[in-house]
Design an enzyme around this catalytic site. Structure first.
Site, PDB file in Angstrom:
ATOM      1  N   SER A  15      21.837  20.196  -4.780  1.00 47.88           N
ATOM      2  CA  SER A  15      21.599  19.616  -6.112  1.00 47.88           C
ATOM      3  C   SER A  15      21.621  18.096  -6.113  1.00 47.88           C
ATOM      4  O   SER A  15      21.063  17.480  -7.016  1.00 47.88           O
ATOM      5  CB  SER A  15      22.615  20.160  -7.122  1.00 47.88           C
ATOM      6  N   GLU A  90      32.238  18.003  -5.938  1.00 50.27           N
ATOM      7  CA  GLU A  90      32.153  18.890  -4.783  1.00 50.27           C
ATOM      8  C   GLU A  90      33.513  19.509  -4.433  1.00 50.27           C
ATOM      9  O   GLU A  90      33.734  19.922  -3.301  1.00 50.27           O
ATOM     10  CB  GLU A  90      31.588  18.123  -3.583  1.00 50.27           C
TER      11      GLU A  90
END
Length: 174
Positions: A15, A90
């Site tokens: 992404s 993340e």
């Protein structure tokens, strides 16, 4: 992990290609040798929820392979801010790794990449693509549908003229 008064490169292969969500000075096509992109990581924070995890990509070592993505140069004064943002984004099992990237111009870049490996609790490993597709079709999380994630990644690959058999086969199964 700021490096004095030099800028830093971040490599995006999922992404981060189509939704970097951080300030950068420069963006370049780049390849990471020896790794492939795989939908082997569950997502309970972006493309799924704890009760119904989605599937997102991570990198898996594969000798001789080349994974295309985007390299982003972060200005020196923004490195700490961007790393804090990415560490949060993340957080679902990804860790920072130092890598060497190659650009279209054959320039080598020292970069950071976030990889979710087998030691994290959200790593699912290899599964038949039909099973992954079944999850992707139904999963939805705070960042949107899992299907949209796959489609946007496939579009970014197509726009760059890059072929990723794993992503394309998953998209076909959707």
């Amino acid at each position: 992990m700021a490096r004095g008064n030099v800028s830093m490169w971040i490599f995006g292969y999922g992404s981060l290609i189509f939704r970097p969500s951080f300030a950068y000075e420069e963006r370049r096509d780049a390849w990471l040798t020896g790794w492939v992109r795989r939908f082997w990581q569950s997502s309970t924070d972006h493309r799924g929820v704890p009760a119904a995890p989605g599937r997102v990509v991570t990198l898996v070592p594969e000798p001789g392979a080349r994974c295309w993505g985007m390299a982003y140069r972060i200005a020196t004064e923004r490195v700490e801010e961007v790393l804090a943002h990415l560490d949060y984004r993340e957080q679902n099992g990804y860790e920072r790794h130092r890598v060497i990237l190659e650009t279209r111009e054959a320039t080598l870049l020292d970069a950071l990449v976030y990889v979710a490996g087998p030691s994290n609790p959200h790593y699912l490993g290899s599964s038949p693509l039909e099973e992954i597709a079944a999850v992707v079709r139904s999963a939805h999380g705070p960042s949107g549908s899992n299907r949209d994630y796959v489609l946007r990644l496939a579009e970014a690959l197509a726009e760059a003229g890059e072929h990723d058999a794993h992503v394309m086969e998953l998209m076909r199964l959707l």
